[in-house]
Design a protein around this motif. Structure first.
Motif, PDB file in Angstrom:
ATOM      1  N   GLU A 250      14.202  -2.208   1.776  1.00 13.72           N
ATOM      2  CA  GLU A 250      14.759  -2.980   2.879  1.00 13.72           C
ATOM      3  C   GLU A 250      13.808  -2.988   4.075  1.00 13.72           C
ATOM      4  OE1 GLU A 250      18.620  -1.733   3.975  1.00 13.72           O
ATOM      5  OE2 GLU A 250      19.498  -2.091   2.005  1.00 13.72           O
ATOM      6  N   GLY A 251      13.865  -4.074   4.836  1.00 21.71           N
ATOM      7  CA  GLY A 251      13.111  -4.151   6.069  1.00 21.71           C
ATOM      8  C   GLY A 251      11.640  -4.468   5.909  1.00 21.71           C
ATOM      9  N   CYS A 252      11.251  -5.099   4.784  1.00 16.26           N
ATOM     10  CA  CYS A 252       9.851  -5.426   4.563  1.00 16.26           C
ATOM     11  C   CYS A 252       9.542  -6.857   5.000  1.00 16.26           C
ATOM     12  CB  CYS A 252       9.485  -5.257   3.088  1.00 16.26           C
ATOM     13  SG  CYS A 252       9.356  -3.534   2.560  1.00 16.26           S
TER      14      CYS A 252
ATOM     15  N   VAL B  15       0.740 -10.183   0.890  1.00 22.60           N
ATOM     16  CA  VAL B  15       0.840  -8.738   1.116  1.00 22.60           C
ATOM     17  C   VAL B  15       2.228  -8.414   1.654  1.00 22.60           C
ATOM     18  CG1 VAL B  15      -0.089  -6.782   2.400  1.00 22.60           C
ATOM     19  CG2 VAL B  15      -1.636  -8.574   1.562  1.00 22.60           C
ATOM     20  N   ILE B  16       2.919  -7.502   0.981  1.00 20.41           N
ATOM     21  CA  ILE B  16       4.239  -7.037   1.415  1.00 20.41           C
ATOM     22  C   ILE B  16       4.064  -5.707   2.138  1.00 20.41           C
ATOM     23  CG2 ILE B  16       6.605  -6.568   0.708  1.00 20.41           C
ATOM     24  CD1 ILE B  16       5.684  -9.333  -0.124  1.00 20.41           C
ATOM     25  N   PHE B  17       4.638  -5.595   3.335  1.00 25.07           N
ATOM     26  CA  PHE B  17       4.465  -4.355   4.087  1.00 25.07           C
ATOM     27  C   PHE B  17       5.761  -3.979   4.793  1.00 25.07           C
ATOM     28  CE2 PHE B  17       3.654  -7.698   7.124  1.00 25.07           C
ATOM     29  CZ  PHE B  17       4.142  -7.226   8.326  1.00 25.07           C
ATOM     30  N   ARG B  18       5.862  -2.711   5.096  1.00 23.05           N
ATOM     31  CA  ARG B  18       7.003  -2.237   5.895  1.00 23.05           C
ATOM     32  C   ARG B  18       6.469  -1.804   7.259  1.00 23.05           C
ATOM     33  NH1 ARG B  18       6.259   2.344   2.335  1.00 23.05           N
ATOM     34  NH2 ARG B  18       5.830   4.244   3.513  1.00 23.05           N
ATOM     35  N   PRO B  19       7.214  -2.103   8.318  1.00 24.06           N
ATOM     36  CA  PRO B  19       6.723  -1.846   9.679  1.00 24.06           C
ATOM     37  C   PRO B  19       6.886  -0.384  10.076  1.00 24.06           C
ATOM     38  CG  PRO B  19       8.860  -2.897   9.785  1.00 24.06           C
ATOM     39  CD  PRO B  19       8.483  -2.840   8.322  1.00 24.06           C
ATOM     40  N   GLU B  20       6.081   0.467   9.477  1.00 25.93           N
ATOM     41  CA  GLU B  20       6.103   1.888   9.809  1.00 25.93           C
ATOM     42  C   GLU B  20       4.670   2.349  10.027  1.00 25.93           C
ATOM     43  OE1 GLU B  20       8.044   4.066   6.744  1.00 25.93           O
ATOM     44  OE2 GLU B  20       9.870   2.872   6.811  1.00 25.93           O
TER      45      GLU B  20
ATOM     46  N   LYS C  65       2.384   6.957   7.325  1.00 27.98           N
ATOM     47  CA  LYS C  65       1.153   6.675   6.582  1.00 27.98           C
ATOM     48  C   LYS C  65       0.406   7.966   6.249  1.00 27.98           C
ATOM     49  CE  LYS C  65      -1.643   5.649  10.735  1.00 27.98           C
ATOM     50  NZ  LYS C  65      -0.578   5.740  11.740  1.00 27.98           N
ATOM     51  N   LYS C  66      -0.277   7.929   5.110  1.00 25.57           N
ATOM     52  CA  LYS C  66      -1.058   9.073   4.663  1.00 25.57           C
ATOM     53  C   LYS C  66      -2.415   8.588   4.188  1.00 25.57           C
ATOM     54  CE  LYS C  66       0.998   9.030   0.021  1.00 25.57           C
ATOM     55  NZ  LYS C  66       1.776   7.787   0.268  1.00 25.57           N
ATOM     56  N   SER C  67      -3.353   9.491   4.072  1.00 23.27           N
ATOM     57  CA  SER C  67      -4.704   9.125   3.672  1.00 23.27           C
ATOM     58  C   SER C  67      -4.693   8.426   2.316  1.00 23.27           C
ATOM     59  CB  SER C  67      -5.596  10.371   3.612  1.00 23.27           C
ATOM     60  OG  SER C  67      -6.941  10.017   3.353  1.00 23.27           O
ATOM     61  N   GLY C  68      -5.323   7.281   2.259  1.00 23.06           N
ATOM     62  CA  GLY C  68      -5.357   6.483   1.032  1.00 23.06           C
ATOM     63  C   GLY C  68      -4.461   5.265   1.089  1.00 23.06           C
ATOM     64  N   ASP C  69      -3.500   5.235   2.023  1.00 25.23           N
ATOM     65  CA  ASP C  69      -2.621   4.076   2.159  1.00 25.23           C
ATOM     66  C   ASP C  69      -3.395   2.878   2.701  1.00 25.23           C
ATOM     67  OD1 ASP C  69      -0.348   5.334   1.258  1.00 25.23           O
ATOM     68  OD2 ASP C  69       0.422   5.805   3.261  1.00 25.23           O
ATOM     69  N   ILE C  70      -2.987   1.683   2.281  1.00 27.31           N
ATOM     70  CA  ILE C  70      -3.501   0.463   2.892  1.00 27.31           C
ATOM     71  C   ILE C  70      -2.547   0.081   4.014  1.00 27.31           C
ATOM     72  CG2 ILE C  70      -4.065  -1.970   2.559  1.00 27.31           C
ATOM     73  CD1 ILE C  70      -4.730  -1.340  -0.318  1.00 27.31           C
TER      74      ILE C  70
ATOM     75  N   ILE D 269       0.447  -1.683  12.496  1.00 25.39           N
ATOM     76  CA  ILE D 269       1.604  -2.567  12.344  1.00 25.39           C
ATOM     77  C   ILE D 269       2.518  -2.097  11.227  1.00 25.39           C
ATOM     78  CG2 ILE D 269       2.347  -4.916  11.772  1.00 25.39           C
ATOM     79  CD1 ILE D 269      -0.352  -5.866  12.918  1.00 25.39           C
ATOM     80  N   GLY D 270       1.943  -1.751  10.082  1.00 23.93           N
ATOM     81  CA  GLY D 270       2.773  -1.354   8.951  1.00 23.93           C
ATOM     82  C   GLY D 270       1.947  -0.871   7.772  1.00 23.93           C
ATOM     83  N   ILE D 271       2.659  -0.442   6.744  1.00 28.27           N
ATOM     84  CA  ILE D 271       2.052   0.091   5.525  1.00 28.27           C
ATOM     85  C   ILE D 271       2.308  -0.868   4.376  1.00 28.27           C
ATOM     86  CG2 ILE D 271       2.000   2.050   3.922  1.00 28.27           C
ATOM     87  CD1 ILE D 271       3.175   3.765   6.216  1.00 28.27           C
ATOM     88  N   VAL D 272       1.270  -1.206   3.642  1.00 25.38           N
ATOM     89  CA  VAL D 272       1.390  -2.129   2.516  1.00 25.38           C
ATOM     90  C   VAL D 272       2.118  -1.444   1.356  1.00 25.38           C
ATOM     91  CG1 VAL D 272       0.111  -3.455   0.782  1.00 25.38           C
ATOM     92  CG2 VAL D 272      -0.665  -3.413   3.158  1.00 25.38           C
ATOM     93  N   VAL D 273       3.140  -2.129   0.807  1.00 26.90           N
ATOM     94  CA  VAL D 273       3.908  -1.567  -0.297  1.00 26.90           C
ATOM     95  C   VAL D 273       3.740  -2.366  -1.592  1.00 26.90           C
ATOM     96  CG1 VAL D 273       5.619  -0.546   1.240  1.00 26.90           C
ATOM     97  CG2 VAL D 273       6.011  -2.844   0.331  1.00 26.90           C
ATOM     98  N   ASP D 274       3.250  -3.607  -1.491  1.00 22.66           N
ATOM     99  CA  ASP D 274       3.086  -4.420  -2.698  1.00 22.66           C
ATOM    100  C   ASP D 274       2.157  -5.584  -2.398  1.00 22.66           C
ATOM    101  OD1 ASP D 274       3.387  -5.225  -5.301  1.00 22.66           O
ATOM    102  OD2 ASP D 274       5.528  -5.635  -5.190  1.00 22.66           O
TER     103      ASP D 274
END
Length: 209
Positions: free
Chosen positions: A118-120, A140-145, A149-154, A197-202
């Motif tokens: 939810e919220g993407c 690009v699908i992202f969530r606004p968080e 985030k952790k090392s390696g995240d886009i 802005i956010g973290i890419v999830v898909d």
């Protein structure tokens, strides 16, 4: 001709699968990266689905490839994911305002995505900085968080000029770097003008037909 009959039957099965998923032609086509008119032609037997599209149907929605081909076996490899349960809609943003997510700016359309948290939100990638992971034109699908985030995240960040860019978040020796996946470009360290802005999830790639 046998091929015409095969295409017509395959189109009928694709329509049955779409209805089982609870998706409209517009939503189903958008999820696959094709236009609604082409999907309509497939379902009525007037158009032929490419092998790439058949693979996408199996991979994205769990539709049984053998059933698509000849009607044998179960229609889904697993129980179908319905609109009521696991298919959500993400707004496709034309741009990301500085005040996001309080202000979404212009929304061009909505993307239907299975198993979406939810919220993407979604945005189209431009450029080759994250190639081959994310290519020019990918959705690009992202969530606004930002805190998770952790090392390696886009992640998506606003750079000092207010432009949204995609980079991989890296932490090395307690130093933070924003790195492209394309080795032709160099990583950089974020400054006070860089805002997450956010973290890419898909990532969804347009199917070539």
């Amino acid at each position: 001709m046998p091929s015409t009959e095969y295409h017509a039957e395959t189109g009928v099965r694709i329509k049955k699968a779409r209805l089982a998923l609870g998706l409209t032609q517009k939503e189903f086509a958008a999820s696959l990266g094709i236009v609604q008119g082409f999907l309509s032609g497939i379902e009525t037997g007037r158009k032929r689905p490419s092998d790439t599209l058949l693979i996408a149907l199996s991979h994205t929605f769990g539709i049984n490839a053998q059933w698509l081909s000849d009607g044998s076996g179960e229609s889904f490899k697993n129980p179908p994911r319905t609109e009521q349960s696991n298919v959500s809609r993400a707004p496709l943003l034309e741009m990301i305002p500085d005040s996001f997510p309080d202000d979404l700016g212009a929304i061009s359309r909505y993307i239907s995505v299975p198993d979406l948290p939810e919220g993407c939100y979604a945005i189209v990638c431009y450029g080759d900085f994250m190639s081959p992971t994310i290519r020019d034109g990918d959705v690009v699908i992202f969530r606004p968080e930002s805190e998770q985030k952790k090392s390696g995240d886009i992640i998506i960040v606003h750079n000092r000029w207010g432009e949204p860019i995609l980079r991989r978040y890296r932490v090395k020796d307690d130093e933070i770097y924003l790195a492209p996946d394309n080795p032709a470009y160099a990583p950089f360290q974020p400054d006070d003008g860089t805002h997450t802005i956010g973290i890419v999830v898909d990532v969804w790639r347009k199917v070539i037909i």
